[in-house]
Structure formats: C-alpha cells, structure tokens
Write a protein that holds these residues in place. Structure first.
Motif, short mmCIF file in Angstrom:
data_model
loop_
_atom_site.label_atom_id
_atom_site.label_comp_id
_atom_site.label_asym_id
_atom_site.label_seq_id
_atom_site.Cartn_x
_atom_site.Cartn_y
_atom_site.Cartn_z
N UNK A 169 33.34 3.92 30.55
CA UNK A 169 33.40 4.35 32.15
C UNK A 169 34.82 4.35 32.58
N UNK A 170 35.74 3.60 32.31
CA UNK A 170 36.90 3.61 32.89
C UNK A 170 37.87 4.62 32.27
N UNK A 171 37.67 4.98 30.93
CA UNK A 171 38.11 6.25 30.47
C UNK A 171 37.71 7.57 31.24
N UNK A 172 36.21 7.64 31.35
CA UNK A 172 35.77 8.60 32.19
C UNK A 172 36.57 8.65 33.57
N UNK A 173 36.51 7.66 34.06
CA UNK A 173 37.00 7.49 35.70
C UNK A 173 38.37 8.11 35.49
N UNK A 212 42.82 12.26 36.50
CA UNK A 212 44.10 13.13 36.34
C UNK A 212 43.71 14.43 36.16
N UNK A 213 42.29 14.67 36.31
CA UNK A 213 41.86 15.90 36.52
C UNK A 213 42.14 16.43 37.79
N UNK A 214 41.60 15.88 38.72
CA UNK A 214 41.36 15.62 40.20
C UNK A 214 43.01 16.15 40.90
N UNK A 215 43.75 15.00 40.66
CA UNK A 215 44.90 14.68 41.23
C UNK A 215 46.14 15.28 40.69
#
Length: 412
Positions: free
Chosen positions: A305-309, A314-317
């Motif tokens: 989950x932390x990897x997904x987060x 990174x994708x959004x920011x």
C-alpha cells in the motif's frame, strides 16, 4: 474507507474554505475502485467462500485461477489498508487540532451519522460494511489528532507491522510448525463443507427473507470480529495515515528518494507474493505448496500500500496531469461511489428486484461486473461534479452533520 472532504487552507480553517488536495482525491478514487475487486466475491458468494477458495462452487483453474490470483496479489487487503489510512487523514482534516472545540463537535456528529448510515448499509443491504468499524475507531483516533506526525507514524506503523508479524507467524505455524502444534492450532478452527456453501447459496436465491437472514448472520459475525480484532489494526492504520498527512508525505512534500525506496520495497514484496500465490492458485484443492509462506508474506499489505501511495504521489505531483485525472472525480465522490457499488452488486446478486445471480457467477464473470462498475463510475462522477459541488450522499451526510441545508449546486 476514507470518505471525508479534503478541503482545507490551514489546520484550523473550515473545511469548506480551501482547495481540494489532488493526491488525496486520486488515492480515494483508486481505493474505492480497487476495493470492489475484493468485495465482489462477498457480494456474489457465501461468506465462508470469501476466505477459502477451496470452498468455491467453481473450479479455481484456468481463467478463474488467474482472476483469483490477480485479486489476491494486487488487491486483497491493499485497498482496505489505504481506506483506513485515508480515513485517519480525514479525521484531522475535519477535526483539526484537539483545542478546536467547534470542529471537534462537527467531527463527532459526522462520525455519529456515519455509524447511522453504516447500520442501514450493513443490516439492510450488505454485511461487509466497513463504515461502522470506521465510525467507532474514529472516535478513538480523534483523541490523537494533536499528536506529532512522527509519533503517529511511529506508533501506528509499529503496531501495524507487529500485528502483521503475529499474523505471519500464526499462518506459518498452522501449516509448517511441529505436528503437535499444527494439530492443536487447527483443532479449534471451524470446519466448513461444500454442503454448507450450497445451503447458503440456496438461501440467498430463495428470496429477500432468505438473503437477509444470511446477511444478518454474517453481519453479526463480522461486527463481532471487528470489535474484538479488526479495531486494533484499523486504529493503527488510521494513526499512520494521520501522521503521514501531517508530515506532508501524502501531499508530496517528502523527498523523492523516500517515495522511490518505498516503491522498490513494496514492489519486491509484490513480486514475491505473486510467485507464491501463483503456486497456491495452480495447486490442487487442499494443497499448500508454499507451506504457509504465501500467507505470511500476504500479512504485510502495508508495504504494498505504501508503494501504491508513493507511486500516486509521484504521478500527481511530478507527472503529467492527465495520467491521474480520471480518478479525481471518483475520489471526490468516494462515499457515494462506495455505497452505489453495494446497490449495484446486491441488485445483481440477491435483491428481489434483480436477476438474483448469487452463486452463479464465477471469478471471471465477477471481473466483468467489476470492470463495468469501474467504467460507470469513471464516467458518471465527472458528469455529476460538472453540475454539483459534491456527491449526492456526501451532501446528505454533510446536511445531517451540520444540522442544516447545505448548498450542493454549483453557481452558474
């Protein structure tokens, strides 16, 4: 799940006043879609099959094995973990610091009405409701919202990993421990049969009364488990999420290398889990080729989950805006979309106004339903938000919490 509004300009500002936080909206969107891939089994098959694929009325081979493997590796426990973490963040977003009494009262009212809605959801539609657990856990976690971010993360993540280690050890010992220990640990486990599965399917398909009777039995069992077991892991995850939000991790303020390290760690766990779960998926019924190792690795969904987060942040920011944009409206309406999923799936499987396909759809067919609901919610969420400021059920919840009529239509 995490379903509060993400609006804030500073820690003490009213929740209506500020801009939404893109990373949280995208995470909510991904979470509400991802959890359906797990929940669909508990909509369409008896509760006892949810945790034991060997009791499935369908052969878990070929395409069905791939479908089940995909859920077990990439979805199972990963998105309920994300829901819990985001709910912890939302407790702080709504309630602010503990000295803010007005926001604290608002938060308590929101949790009260969440529990009320959860009772309707769980008793009237689907036993797998998680909102009641979240409302109860939230009353405890709200007392911690002025703790420093480091303490919240340290305690929450520490307890989460400790509970994972205990679960992993238990899973391994039940299969690969000394013979006398294995016998003792398995002696008290309930022994379910295919006859019980067939009886449950027949009850669900017999009509509304039979389906609701099965639902009530499963709801009572699940809520008992929530009070005695799941509440501890849920509180720990909420604390972790609140700490990660207060530290700026969830909004992209941590160094890039931190996100990359977590992506690498979670990706390694995911790859190992994929190999182990494939061995389990392709084995004969009742076999355990990994000797409990697959269950042990699966006990640490927090790492994935932390990897997904981290990937989302990174994708959004730092990535192109279009890549995550479709998930934002879904996340803005996460509460509505979560409950709408229940309405759609219960209609398909056992409500009297639907085709009552309970026990008739295999794992491949369930994936077809999931993809259809995903497409529907990805389309309807932005269409609704083009006219309104929030989802319809978010609006109902907010009106109840404030005790007054809250505007929903966007200004022309």
């Amino acid at each position: 799940m995490s379903i509060e509004d993400t609006r804030t300009t500073n820690r003490l500002a009213p929740i209506e006043a500020g801009a939404r936080i893109p990373t949280l909206d995208v995470m909510r969107g991904l979470a509400v879609l991802g959890i359906l891939a797990v929940n669909v089994v508990s909509f369409g098959l008896p509760f006892i099959v949810y945790g034991d694929a060997d009791l499935s009325p369908f052969p878990v081979t070929g395409a069905n094995a791939v479908a089940r493997w995909t859920v077990d590796v990439f979805f199972h426990q990963k998105f309920i973990t994300l829901f819990s973490m985001l709910f912890g963040a939302s407790i702080f977003l709504v309630g602010g610091e503990r000295e803010d009494e007005a926001r604290g009262r608002l938060l308590r009212r929101r949790l009260f009405w969440l529990a009320f809605i959860a009772l309707i959801h769980g008793l009237g539609f689907w036993y797998g409701d998680v909102l009641l657990l979240y409302a109860g856990s939230g009353l405890f976690v709200m007392l911690m919202r002025s703790m420093p971010a480091g303490a919240l993360i340290g305690i929450g993540l520490g307890v989460t990993l400790l509970l994972g280690a205990m679960q992993a050890g238990t899973a391994w010992m039940m299969v690969a421990g000394p013979p006398e220990v294995v016998e003792a640990m398995n002696e008290g486990q309930p022994q379910h049969t295919m006859e019980a599965v067939k009886a449950a399917i027949a009850a669900y398909r017999s009509g509304w009364a039979g389906a609701m009777g099965q639902n009530l039995t499963s709801w009572v069992f699940l809520q008992g488990a929530s009070l005695s077991m799941f509440v501890f892991s849920t509180v720990a995850l909420m604390m972790t999420g609140m700490g990660l939000f207060k530290s700026g991790f969830l909004s992209g303020r941590a160094p890039t290398w931190v996100y990359l390290v977590l992506i690498g760690l979670g990706g390694t766990v995911l790859a190992l889990l994929g190999v182990l779960e494939w061995s389990e998926a392709t084995a004969a019924r009742g076999a355990n080729p990994t000797r409990g190792l697959a269950e042990a690795v699966a006990s640490f969904p927090i790492l994935v989950t932390l990897a997904y987060v981290s990937l989302i942040v990174l994708v959004v920011s730092r990535g192109p805006a279009w890549l995550a944009a479709p998930l934002r409206p879904v996340g803005q309406m996460a509460f509505t979309n979560y409950l709408t999923q229940t309405l759609i799936m219960t209609t398909v499987f056992y409500m009297p106004w639907g085709p009552r396909l309970f026990g008739q759809v295999d794992y491949v067919g369930m994936w077809g339903l999931v993809l259809g609901v995903w497409a529907l919610q990805l389309i309807w969420s932005p269409l609704w938000l083009s006219r309104f400021s929030m989802g319809p059920l978010e609006w109902v919840w907010r009106c109840l919490s404030y005790g007054r009529w809250v505007p929903i239509r966007k200004a022309a």
